[in-house]
Design a protein around this motif. Structure first.
Motif, PDB file in Angstrom:
ATOM      1  N   GLY A  18       0.822  -1.215   0.000  1.00 19.45           N
ATOM      2  CA  GLY A  18       0.000   0.000   0.000  1.00 19.45           C
ATOM      3  C   GLY A  18       0.848   1.253   0.000  1.00 19.45           C
ATOM      4  N   ILE A  19       1.918   1.225   0.799  1.00 19.41           N
ATOM      5  CA  ILE A  19       2.808   2.395   0.857  1.00 19.41           C
ATOM      6  C   ILE A  19       3.384   2.681  -0.527  1.00 19.41           C
ATOM      7  CG2 ILE A  19       5.023   3.247   1.746  1.00 19.41           C
ATOM      8  CD1 ILE A  19       4.387   1.732   4.342  1.00 19.41           C
ATOM      9  N   THR A  20       3.826   1.607  -1.223  1.00 17.61           N
ATOM     10  CA  THR A  20       4.440   1.836  -2.537  1.00 17.61           C
ATOM     11  C   THR A  20       3.428   2.430  -3.515  1.00 17.61           C
ATOM     12  OG1 THR A  20       3.975  -0.397  -3.333  1.00 17.61           O
ATOM     13  CG2 THR A  20       6.099  -0.040  -2.264  1.00 17.61           C
ATOM     14  N   TYR A 281      12.555   8.816 -10.212  1.00 14.28           N
ATOM     15  CA  TYR A 281      11.507   7.926  -9.680  1.00 14.28           C
ATOM     16  C   TYR A 281      12.022   6.577  -9.165  1.00 14.28           C
ATOM     17  CZ  TYR A 281       8.403  11.291 -12.024  1.00 14.28           C
ATOM     18  OH  TYR A 281       7.778  12.429 -12.436  1.00 14.28           O
ATOM     19  N   PRO A 282      12.871   5.856  -9.912  1.00 14.42           N
ATOM     20  CA  PRO A 282      13.284   4.544  -9.392  1.00 14.42           C
ATOM     21  C   PRO A 282      13.986   4.639  -8.038  1.00 14.42           C
ATOM     22  CG  PRO A 282      13.927   4.782 -11.693  1.00 14.42           C
ATOM     23  CD  PRO A 282      13.446   6.121 -11.234  1.00 14.42           C
ATOM     24  N   VAL A 283      14.791   5.698  -7.841  1.00 17.90           N
ATOM     25  CA  VAL A 283      15.495   5.825  -6.563  1.00 17.90           C
ATOM     26  C   VAL A 283      14.528   6.244  -5.459  1.00 17.90           C
ATOM     27  CG1 VAL A 283      17.397   6.961  -5.353  1.00 17.90           C
ATOM     28  CG2 VAL A 283      17.637   6.368  -7.763  1.00 17.90           C
ATOM     29  N   VAL A 284      13.599   7.145  -5.774  1.00 17.45           N
ATOM     30  CA  VAL A 284      12.594   7.539  -4.778  1.00 17.45           C
ATOM     31  C   VAL A 284      11.848   6.292  -4.296  1.00 17.45           C
ATOM     32  CG1 VAL A 284      10.474   8.822  -4.369  1.00 17.45           C
ATOM     33  CG2 VAL A 284      12.262   9.841  -5.760  1.00 17.45           C
ATOM     34  N   MET A 285      11.381   5.473  -5.251  1.00 14.33           N
ATOM     35  CA  MET A 285      10.621   4.280  -4.891  1.00 14.33           C
ATOM     36  C   MET A 285      11.492   3.304  -4.099  1.00 14.33           C
ATOM     37  SD  MET A 285       7.651   4.942  -5.906  1.00 14.33           S
ATOM     38  CE  MET A 285       6.937   3.355  -5.492  1.00 14.33           C
ATOM     39  N   GLY A 286      12.732   3.169  -4.511  1.00 12.52           N
ATOM     40  CA  GLY A 286      13.650   2.253  -3.826  1.00 12.52           C
ATOM     41  C   GLY A 286      13.878   2.655  -2.380  1.00 12.52           C
ATOM     42  N   THR A 287      14.105   3.960  -2.153  1.00 11.17           N
ATOM     43  CA  THR A 287      14.383   4.391  -0.786  1.00 11.17           C
ATOM     44  C   THR A 287      13.126   4.288   0.078  1.00 11.17           C
ATOM     45  OG1 THR A 287      14.069   6.665  -1.552  1.00 11.17           O
ATOM     46  CG2 THR A 287      16.313   5.915  -1.295  1.00 11.17           C
ATOM     47  N   VAL A 288      11.970   4.570  -0.523  1.00  9.57           N
ATOM     48  CA  VAL A 288      10.724   4.463   0.240  1.00  9.57           C
ATOM     49  C   VAL A 288      10.474   3.003   0.638  1.00  9.57           C
ATOM     50  CG1 VAL A 288       8.222   4.573   0.041  1.00  9.57           C
ATOM     51  CG2 VAL A 288       9.616   6.516  -0.647  1.00  9.57           C
ATOM     52  N   LEU A 289      10.695   2.122  -0.316  1.00  9.06           N
ATOM     53  CA  LEU A 289      10.515   0.695  -0.040  1.00  9.06           C
ATOM     54  C   LEU A 289      11.454   0.272   1.090  1.00  9.06           C
ATOM     55  CD1 LEU A 289       9.042  -1.833  -1.119  1.00  9.06           C
ATOM     56  CD2 LEU A 289      11.048  -2.273  -2.523  1.00  9.06           C
TER      57      LEU A 289
END
Lengths: 316, 571
Positions: A18-20, A281-289
Motif C-alpha cells: 500500500g505504501i508503494t 523515480y526509481p530511486v525515490v521508490m527504492g528508498t521508500v521501499l
C-alpha cells in the motif's frame, strides 16, 4: 513465537504494498519531469521526447507501476535515471553511512536518557531534577540542523579538533577507525532531541516504579539504595522503553536526513531527498521501499524483544 | 592489459591527525612571507605541451616545484555519470574533462580552438578544411594510448561519432550530430575525415565530443551503454586518453582519479585527483577553510572575498547568464512596448550588485569573450523611467495613482524563479522594487527547480521567468534562443528575418562577416525582446594556496581543469 513472527511479517506485506502505491502516485503527481532539458543538450525537444520514450515515461501510470512492482518481486529495483547505477547498489553503498549514524545516535540517546532520567527521578523535585527538565525542553526545541551548525562552528571551525563533514577521510589510508571522528558531531546532533524526549519518559517510569510495593519491600529488606534503584526499579521501568525505542527507529532514519545534509554524509536520507528533487523515480521508490521495510522490521523487533524480556506481554 | 601504478601513499594516520597536521602545515605556511612560495621553491621545469596554448593571461604556467600528492576538489552534487557522451550537469563535465579528450579544445586566452588529440587545428589554409567548408580532415597525434595501454587511433574517433548517431544511446548530442554531420571515416590509422551536411561555422567549437574507446564499447549494444560499467565508473571499463584515469569510487559521493603516466603531455605532477560532494556552498567553504578540500566554488555568502594565507580567491566571468523570459504569448507582455518599458525601468547594474556577485552586465546577448561581442548594441536599455512611462502610455495603459490600468485591469506581472538560489531570489526582490517604482505590481513566486523548469519549458503559467542559461562561445549560440526552432526558445519567438540571418551566420567562417551578421541579429532581438539577457554571472573559486597553476577563466569555465596535468601541490 515463530508463528507470531510469520503472521506479523505476512501482515506487513499489504502494508508495504500500500505504501508503494501511495508513494508512486504521489511522486508522479508532483509537477516536473526527470528529463531535464540539459544545459549540455543542444537538441532540445527532440532529445527530451526520445529520452522519455526510452525510459517508458509516456506509458500509463498503472502500466508503469506494475512493471516496477513486477521487477521488484524478481529482486530488480531498476536503475537510477541520474547515475544509471542499479538502485539496490545506490542504497547498499549508502547503508553503512546511515546505519552507523543511526546506531551511534541510538546508543548515545539511550545511555544519556536513562542516566539523566534515573537521576532526575531519584532526586525528584530537586534542583538536579529541574535542571534536567530545563535541559530537556531546550533539547526538544532545538532543531538538529541548527545544533549541527553550532557544533561545526565550535568544534571544527574554532577548535579545529573534528572534521566539518563527510563520511571519512578522502585522502591517505586512515586505518579502520579513521572515520570515527567524522561520526562524533553528527551523532550528537541526531541524538540530542531524542535524549530530551526519552529522559522525560524514563523519569516518569522510574517515579512510578519507585512508588511501587516491591520497591518498598526491597527497601524494607535493607537492600542498598543502588540495588533498589538499579536492579528492581530500573529493570521494571525499562520495559515500556523497549517499545518506545522500537517505535522511534524510523525517526533515526528520517531524522538523519537533515543531519546528513548538514554534515555532507552520503547516506540514504540524503539519497531520498536528492532523488525526490531530481524526480529520479526509481530511486525515490527504492528508498521508500527500504524505509518502510525498516519500519516494519523495527516494530516487529520491538514487539518480539518486549515479549522476551517481559513475560507479562503474551504473544499468541 | 596493464594497470596504472601509483606511488603508494605512506600516510597512515587517523583523520583527526590528518586534519591537525594539515592545519599545522597551514599555520606554518602562514608565518612565512606570503609573497614567497611556501615550502617549495618552484624550480622544476616549466610544464610545456606541444600544441597547447602557453603564454597568455590564462595560460602562463609556473614551473613545477614538486611532483606527487593529491588534491580534493569539491562539487555541489552527487556524481552522475562518467560517460562523456551522455551529458548531465557540472559533475559529469568536471570529471569527464579529466578522463577523456577531444580532437581540439578551446584556448582560454582567445576562445579559439587548439590542437588536443589532433596534431593541428584544421583550417582552409593548411588544407584541413575543404574550400566549400564541408570537409574537415584531422591528423591525429601518434603514440597516444588509452589508459589500459591499447593504442588510440582514427577508428576510435569514427566509432565515437557513429555511436552518437544511435537514438538508443539516449545522448543529448544525437539530434545535432545527425543534423550536421554526414559521415566520418578513417583515411588511415591517424587520419580521420568528417563530411558535413552543410557548412557549419561553429563545428570546431561546438561539435567536438570527447572520444571514447572503441575496444571497450564496440560489443555493447547502444541501448545498454547507459547502464554499462563504462558509464557508471569502473577502472577496467571507464577508459580514456586524458591526464587522469578513473581509479575507484570510494563511497557514494567520493571518487578518485589516478595520474595517467603515459599522458601525451607528460605524466601529471599530481598523483591523484579526488572529487567529493560538499552539498552546499556554505558547508563547502568550511571544508575549504579547514583544509578538508582544496578547490571549491564560492558564492556571495562566503565570508572571504580576497586571497589570504590559506586560500587564493579567483574571480572570473562564467559562461552562465542570468535572464528574463517574457511570456510573449499572453497579456500584458505580449505587447513589445510593455516589455521595453520594463527594460527601461530596470537598473541592471544595481540588480547585479544586489545579487552580490562580480557579474558583467551586457546590453546584447553574446558572451563578452565571443569574437562577435560588441559593446555598442542598440537599443541598450539604460534606466529611464520617463521613457518607460511613455511606452506604457503608447501601449494603452493609463497611470492611475501608483499603478497602471487599461480597460479596468491593473498592470501586474507574475515573476517566477526557483527557490534556494540566493542570487536569483535577491534579484527577484530587487526587480519587484525597481518595477514597483514604475508602478508595475510584481508578484514574486518561487518553487523547486524541477517544477520551475517544467513551468517555463512547457510555456506555462508565468509572465516573467528569472533563470539562467549556459552558453557556447561561438555566436551561433544565439540560435538556441532566437531561432523559431531553437532548443531553448521556450517563449515561442519567431521572426523570419532572424531565422534567415542565423542560417547565414552559420554558413560562413569569415570572422568579420559573422560579426556583422550577429550584430544585426542582436539589434533585432533586443528590439523584439522575447528574452532579456541581464548579465553574465561572475564566478568565484577558492583554491588552497598549496595548489599551484590553477587558472580559472571564462572560456575554460569549470574546465579550468584544462591544464590539470600541470597542477602541483606543495610537498
Amino acid at each position: 513465537m515463530t508463528r507470531y513472527i510469520t503472521w506479523r511479517l505476512l501482515q506487513s506485506v499489504p502494508l508495504v504494498f500500500g505504501i508503494t502505491v501511495i508513494v508512486f502516485l504521489l511522486v508522479n503527481a508532483i509537477p516536473g519531469s526527470p528529463i531535464r532539458n540539459d544545459s549540455a543538450s543542444r537538441g532540445g525537444a527532440v532529445d527530451v521526447e526520445r529520452t522519455r520514450e526510452l525510459l517508458g515515461l509516456d506509458d500509463p501510470l498503472f502500466t508503469r507501476y506494475f512493471t516496477w512492482i513486477g521487477n521488484v518481486l524478481t529482486g530488480d529495483l531498476g536503475n537510477s535515471y541520474v547515475t544509471h547505477r542499479p538502485v539496490l547498489e545506490e542504497i547498499t553503498t549508502r547503508l553503512p553511512s546511515t546505519l552507523s549514524l543511526a546506531a551511534a545516535s541510538l546508543l548515545l540517546a539511550l545511555v544519556l536518557s536513562v542516566v539523566l532520567g534515573v537521576i532526575a527521578a531519584v532526586r525528584a523535585n530537586s534542583i538536579v531534577d529541574h535542571s534536567v527538565g530545563v535541559v530537556s525542553v531546550i533539547g526538544i526545541s532545538m532543531p538538529s540542523f541548527w545544533l549541527g551548525l553550532i557544533l561545526i562552528m565550535i568544534f571544527s571551525v574554532e577548535l579545529n579538533v573534528l572534521p566539518v563533514g563527510g563520511d571519512g577521510p578522502v585522502t591517505g589510508e586512515g586505518g579502520p577507525f579513521a572515520s570515527l571522528p567524522y561520526l562524533i558531531l553528527p551523532t550528537i546532533a541526531a541524538a540530542l532531541s531524542q535524549v530530551a524526549a526519552w529522559t522525560r519518559f524514563v523519569r516518569g517510569q522510574m517515579l512510578e516504579a519507585l512508588s511501587c510495593d516491591y520497591v518498598r519491600t526491597a527497601r524494607a529488606k535493607g537492600l542498598p539504595e543502588w540495588v533498589v534503584v538499579g536492579k528492581h526499579a530500573l529493570r521494571n521501568s525499562m520495559l515500556p522503553m523497549v517499545t518506545l525505542v522500537g517505535l522511534s527507529l524510523p525517526n533515526f532514519f528520517s531524522g538523519a536526513l537533515l543531519v546528513e545534509v548538514i554534515f555532507a554524509r552520503a547516506g540514504i536520507g540524503r539519497l531520498a531527498y536528492d532523488s525526490a528533487v531530481a524526480r529520479d523515480y526509481p530511486v525515490v521508490m527504492g528508498t521508500v521501499l527500504f524505509a518502510s521495510v525498516m519500519v516494519v522490521i523495527g516494530n516487529l523487533l520491538a514487539d518480539v524483544v518486549s515479549s522476551v524480556v517481559d513475560p507479562r506481554v503474551r504473544v499468541s | 592489459m596493464r594497470t596504472l601504478s601509483i606511488a603508494p601513499s605512506r600516510q597512515s594516520r587517523s583523520a583527526r591527525w590528518a586534519v591537525a597536521l594539515l592545519l599545522g602545515a597551514l599555520v606554518t605556511a602562514g608565518c612565512t612571507d606570503s609573497n614567497d612560495p611556501p615550502n617549495n621553491s618552484a624550480n622544476g621545469p616549466v610544464p610545456v605541451c606541444e600544441g597547447f596554448p602557453s603564454g597568455g593571461d590564462a595560460t602562463t604556467l609556473e614551473p613545477i616545484g614538486h611532483t606527487g600528492g593529491e588534491i580534493v576538489d569539491s562539487h555541489p552534487a552527487d556524481v552522475e555519470t562518467f560517460n562523456p557522451l551522455l551529458g548531465g550537469f557540472e559533475v559529469w563535465e568536471w570529471s569527464t574533462a579529466l578522463i577523456f579528450d577531444r580532437l581540439v579544445e578551446l584556448n582560454p586566452d582567445d576562445g579559439l580552438p587548439f590542437a588536443n588529440l589532433a596534431e593541428e587545428v584544421p583550417t582552409t589554409k593548411n588544407g584541413g578544411v575543404s574550400p566549400d567548408e564541408t570537409e574537415y580532415t584531422f591528423k591525429l597525434r601518434s603514440g597516444i594510448t588509452w589508459h589500459d595501454g591499447e593504442p588510440f587511433s582514427a577508428a576510435d574517433v569514427v566509432f565515437t561519432y557513429d555511436i552518437l548517431r544511435e537514438a538508443d544511446l539516449g545522448s543529448p548530442f544525437t539530434a545535432e550530430v545527425v543534423d550536421r554531420i554526414q559521415s566520418v571515416e578513417a583515411v588511415d590509422d591517424l587520419t580521420v575525415k568528417f563530411k558535413l551536411t552543410k557548412p557549419v561555422a561553429s563545428f570546431l567549437t561546438t561539435n567536438m565530443y570527447r572520444i571514447v574507446p572503441e575496444h571497450i564499447l564496440a560489443d555493447v549494444p547502444p541501448a545498454e551503454i547507459v547502464e554499462s560499467a563504462f558509464t557508471t565508473g569502473d577502472p577496467s571499463a571507464t577508459i580514456g586518453t586524458g591526464p587522469f584515469a578513473f581509479e575507484e569510487r570510494r563511497s557514494a559521493d567520493v571518487f578518485s582519479l589516478a595520474a595517467n603516466p603515459d599522458y601525451f603531455c607528460g605524466a601529471p605532477a599530481l598523483d591523484r585527483y579526488i572529487f567529493r560532494a560538499s552539498q552546499d556552498f556554505t558547508g563547502g567553504y568550511l571544508l575549504l577553510q579547514n583544509g578538508e578540500v582544496d578547490v571549491h566554488s564560492l558564492d556571495s555568502s562566503a565570508p572571504i572575498t580576497e586571497s589570504n594565507d590559506q586560500i587564493n580567491i579567483y574571480n572570473y566571468e562564467s559562461i552562465f547568464s542570468t535572464n528574463l523570459l517574457f511570456n510573449i504569448q499572453r497579456a500584458p507582455l505580449d505587447d513589445q512596448r510593455v516589455r521595453q518599458a520594463l527594460m527601461y525601468a530596470m537598473d541592471r547594474e544595481a540588480l547585479a550588485t544586489a545579487t552580490g556577485g562580480t557579474s558583467r552586465v551586457v546590453d546584447g546577448a553574446l558572451h563578452p569573450a565571443s569574437f562577435a561581442f560588441s559593446e555598442d548594441v542598440t537599443p541598450a536599455y539604460r534606466p529611464d523611467l520617463d521613457r518607460a512611462k511613455e511606452l506604457l502610455e503608447e501601449a494603452g495603459w493609463q497611470q492611475d495613482g501608483d499603478s497602471w490600468t487599461r480597460d479596468g485591469e491593473t498592470l501586474e506581472v507574475d515573476l517566477w524563479t526557483n527557490s534556494g538560489n540566493l542570487p536569483r531570489e535577491d534579484a527577484a526582490a530587487a526587480l519587484q522594487q525597481q518595477w514597483g517604482a514604475l508602478g508595475v505590481k510584481v508578484n514574486v513566486n518561487t518553487e523547486d527547480i524541477t517544477t520551475f523548469q517544467q513551468r517555463y519549458e512547457e510555456g506555462g503559467d508565468y509572465d516573467v521567468s528569472l533563470l539562467g542559461f549556459i552558453h557556447f562561445f561561438d555566436p551561433d549560440d544565439l540560435n538556441q534562443y532566437y531561432s523559431s526552432t531553437g532548443a531553448r526558445n521556450y517563449v515561442g519567438y519567431s521572426n523570419p528575418e532572424v531565422d534567415r540571418l542565423l542560417a547565414e551566420g552559420l554558413a560562413t567562417t569569415d570572422i568579420a562577416e559573422r560579426t556583422e551578421i550577429y550584430g544585426q541579429i542582436e539589434s533585432i532581438v533586443m528590439e523584439d525582446l522575447p528574452i532579456a539577457f541581464l548579465w553574465y554571472n561572475g564566478n568565484t573559486k577558492g583554491v588552497s594556496t598549496r595548489v599551484h597553476n590553477v587558472l580559472p577563466n571564462a572560456v575554460a569555465m569549470e574546465l579550468n581543469r584544462w591544464n590539470a596535468w600541470s597542477w602541483w601541490v606543495d610537498g
